[in-house]
Design an enzyme around this catalytic site. Structure first.
Site, PDB file in Angstrom:
ATOM      1  N   SER A 184     -52.711  28.211 -77.918  1.00  0.00           N
ATOM      2  CA  SER A 184     -52.241  26.829 -77.988  1.00  0.00           C
ATOM      3  C   SER A 184     -50.849  26.745 -78.601  1.00  0.00           C
ATOM      4  O   SER A 184     -50.395  27.666 -79.297  1.00  0.00           O
ATOM      5  CB  SER A 184     -53.206  25.946 -78.781  1.00  0.00           C
ATOM      6  OG  SER A 184     -52.795  25.773 -80.114  1.00  0.00           O
ATOM      7  N   ILE A 185     -50.197  25.618 -78.360  1.00  0.00           N
ATOM      8  CA  ILE A 185     -48.862  25.364 -78.871  1.00  0.00           C
ATOM      9  C   ILE A 185     -48.849  25.257 -80.394  1.00  0.00           C
ATOM     10  O   ILE A 185     -47.813  25.446 -81.036  1.00  0.00           O
ATOM     11  CB  ILE A 185     -48.292  24.072 -78.242  1.00  0.00           C
ATOM     12  CG1 ILE A 185     -46.775  23.996 -78.453  1.00  0.00           C
ATOM     13  CG2 ILE A 185     -49.009  22.835 -78.778  1.00  0.00           C
ATOM     14  CD1 ILE A 185     -46.103  22.918 -77.615  1.00  0.00           C
ATOM     15  N   LYS A 186     -50.022  24.980 -80.981  1.00  0.00           N
ATOM     16  CA  LYS A 186     -50.088  24.778 -82.429  1.00  0.00           C
ATOM     17  C   LYS A 186     -49.797  26.049 -83.225  1.00  0.00           C
ATOM     18  O   LYS A 186     -49.529  25.978 -84.431  1.00  0.00           O
ATOM     19  CB  LYS A 186     -51.462  24.219 -82.817  1.00  0.00           C
ATOM     20  CG  LYS A 186     -51.774  22.853 -82.224  1.00  0.00           C
ATOM     21  CD  LYS A 186     -50.896  21.760 -82.777  1.00  0.00           C
ATOM     22  CE  LYS A 186     -51.382  20.383 -82.347  1.00  0.00           C
ATOM     23  NZ  LYS A 186     -50.601  19.299 -82.944  1.00  0.00           N
ATOM     24  N   ASP A 187     -49.844  27.219 -82.567  1.00  0.00           N
ATOM     25  CA  ASP A 187     -49.487  28.452 -83.275  1.00  0.00           C
ATOM     26  C   ASP A 187     -48.076  28.378 -83.835  1.00  0.00           C
ATOM     27  O   ASP A 187     -47.779  28.919 -84.907  1.00  0.00           O
ATOM     28  CB  ASP A 187     -49.572  29.654 -82.323  1.00  0.00           C
ATOM     29  CG  ASP A 187     -50.991  29.990 -81.902  1.00  0.00           C
ATOM     30  OD1 ASP A 187     -51.924  29.337 -82.409  1.00  0.00           O
ATOM     31  OD2 ASP A 187     -51.163  30.900 -81.075  1.00  0.00           O
ATOM     32  N   ALA A 229     -48.040  26.059 -86.960  1.00  0.00           N
ATOM     33  CA  ALA A 229     -48.897  26.605 -88.020  1.00  0.00           C
ATOM     34  C   ALA A 229     -48.144  27.696 -88.789  1.00  0.00           C
ATOM     35  O   ALA A 229     -48.136  27.710 -90.027  1.00  0.00           O
ATOM     36  CB  ALA A 229     -50.188  27.155 -87.417  1.00  0.00           C
TER      37      ALA A 229
END
Length: 453
Positions: free
Chosen positions: A41-44, A47
């Site tokens: 996901s793009i959230k890596d 994060a």
């Protein structure tokens, strides 16, 4: 060439042209496939950025515990980074998120606490409030607070925005993305508008969220807030990472359209994407009049379809919510095709002998058992036979002595596949409540009869 650890593989995700699903859009439509990040996901991106900035500032110390409220993907990015960097993780989330997301977080050693969805953010039971309380109570802990932590936006200003600019050779004219924390679209927007202020930034919102009305009126309307199914976008408050000055327009997409489009993307483009991607592509099609020949539209595909196998990619889940109507027979169809007959039940205080006489006289093989009009169990021919072989005296006793668990209930929209899968030697029928509130029974014979008519 190799990488020293998995965190070095974050970013540099591909752009892929959408063909079949965007055939009616005059522009070139390109999908930014963020599922190639290690956490899918793009959230890596954000994060890792939040952790690195917290380390630099001293907020996150060696051996610390990361505590965050997450819909799943940010948690995954944090959990992966925590494994490499030696931190513990505790995540709070809402009960509307898919089970697959929670299982994935636990696979990386994180603790997951599930909180109710339908409460205000300020409610002590909300996943926002619970994560804040845990941070206060846990020594050497740090809460990233992805909603208000501007490292979120900065991550996309430093990586996602520049990638889009370079990959399109500066030809990008529009960017579309779902808006949840707001960091993705705001960071991309900040970078691209510095390069070309004419680039249009289009946010996808969902019904039940406050973003669209707030953008258009400046009014935070609590009447806009109600529970919704779509995951990862929309909010019932205004995160600091949502820069309304940089987002030119918000488009709302229904839960149904988002869910069905999620499946269409896999079937038409071969891209296995998540629920908010379905929202974004549905929004693209709703906004098709905004685009002209020569435009280059980039749409963010934030996460992977594996996290939604029990939801958007499950036919029965869709049918239960009225999202899917197909040619397969449902419980409703089977009942309509049955010969009209009132369901026979027996009260729990009746005797086994009365049950035997009922079965013989009506030539049936099973009877639901009721107590004060409610179905609480069942007896079958085999139950009676086995009981009498052991103790013939049971004939004069109450059926409560041989009552077993009730037949399972199914929804009127349950598919014939689901129903037939539930009928076996232990459950020779299922029950369904019809539209008038009456209980109906469906047996194997009823299924065969419905198919053959």
């Amino acid at each position: 060439m190799w990488y020293n650890n998995i965190l070095q593989t974050i970013g540099n995700t591909p752009l892929v042209k959408l063909n079949k699903i965007a055939k009616d859009i005059p522009a070139t439509v390109l999908a930014k496939i963020e599922t190639t990040n290690p956490g899918n996901s793009i959230k890596d991106r954000m994060a890792l950025k939040m952790i690195e900035d917290a380390e630099k500032s001293g907020k996150l110390k060696p051996g610390g515990t990361i505590i965050e409220g997450t819909s799943g993907n940010t948690g995954m990015g944090l959990a992966i980074a925590a494994v490499i960097k030696g931190y513990k993780c505790i995540f709070t989330s809402t009960d509307k998120q898919s089970k697959e997301k929670f299982d994935a977080l636990r696979a990386f050693g994180a603790e997951v606490i599930v909180c109710p969805t339908n409460v205000d953010p300020e409610d002590p039971r909300s996943y926002y409030s619970v994560s804040s309380r845990l941070e206060r109570e846990t020594p050497n802990s740090w809460k990233p607070n992805q909603y208000d932590n501007l490292s979120n936006t900065q991550a996309h200003y430093e990586s996602t925005g520049p990638e889009i600019w370079e990959q399109t050779e500066g030809k990008v004219t529009h960017v579309i993305a779902g808006v949840g924390t707001g960091g993705t679209l705001s960071g991309i927007a900040k970078y691209l508008k510095e390069k070309n202020p004419a680039i249009q930034i289009l946010g996808i919102d969902t019904y039940g969220s406050v973003f669209k009305k707030y953008k258009e009126t400046g009014v935070f309307d609590k009447n806009e807030i109600y529970p919704y199914i779509t995951e990862g976008i929309g909010e019932d408050f205004l995160p600091a990472n949502v820069d309304f000055n940089l987002i030119d327009h918000f488009e709302k997409v229904t839960d149904k359209d988002a869910a069905l489009m999620t499946r269409e993307i896999a079937r038409k483009e071969g891209i296995f994407a998540g629920n908010s991607t379905g929202s974004a592509v549905a929004g693209l099609l709703q906004m098709k009049d905004r685009f002209k020949a020569g435009d280059v539209v980039v749409i963010i595909f934030p996460d992977h379809g594996t996290r939604y196998l029990g939801k958007m990619y499950n036919d029965d889940w869709l049918r239960d919510r009225g999202f899917l109507k197909d040619e397969k027979l449902t419980a409703r169809d089977i009942i309509r095709k049955k010969e009209s007959a009132e369901i026979v039940t027996i009260d729990i205080e009746k005797t086994v002998l009365e049950a035997i006489n009922t079965i013989k006289s009506l030539n049936i093989s099973q009877i639901p058992v009721t107590q004060q009009g409610m179905v609480i169990g069942k007896i079958t021919e085999s139950d009676i036979l086995n009981a009498l072989l052991e103790n013939p005296a049971l004939k004069s006793q109450s059926v409560k002595n041989i009552t077993t668990a009730p037949f399972p209930f199914v929804d009127l929209n349950a598919s014939i596949d689901k129903i037939s899968g539930m009928i076996n030697k232990d459950n020779i029928a299922v029950l369904v409540e019809d539209e008038s509130g009456d209980i109906e029974i469906i047996t194997q014979y009823d299924i065969i009869n419905a198919i053959s008519l």
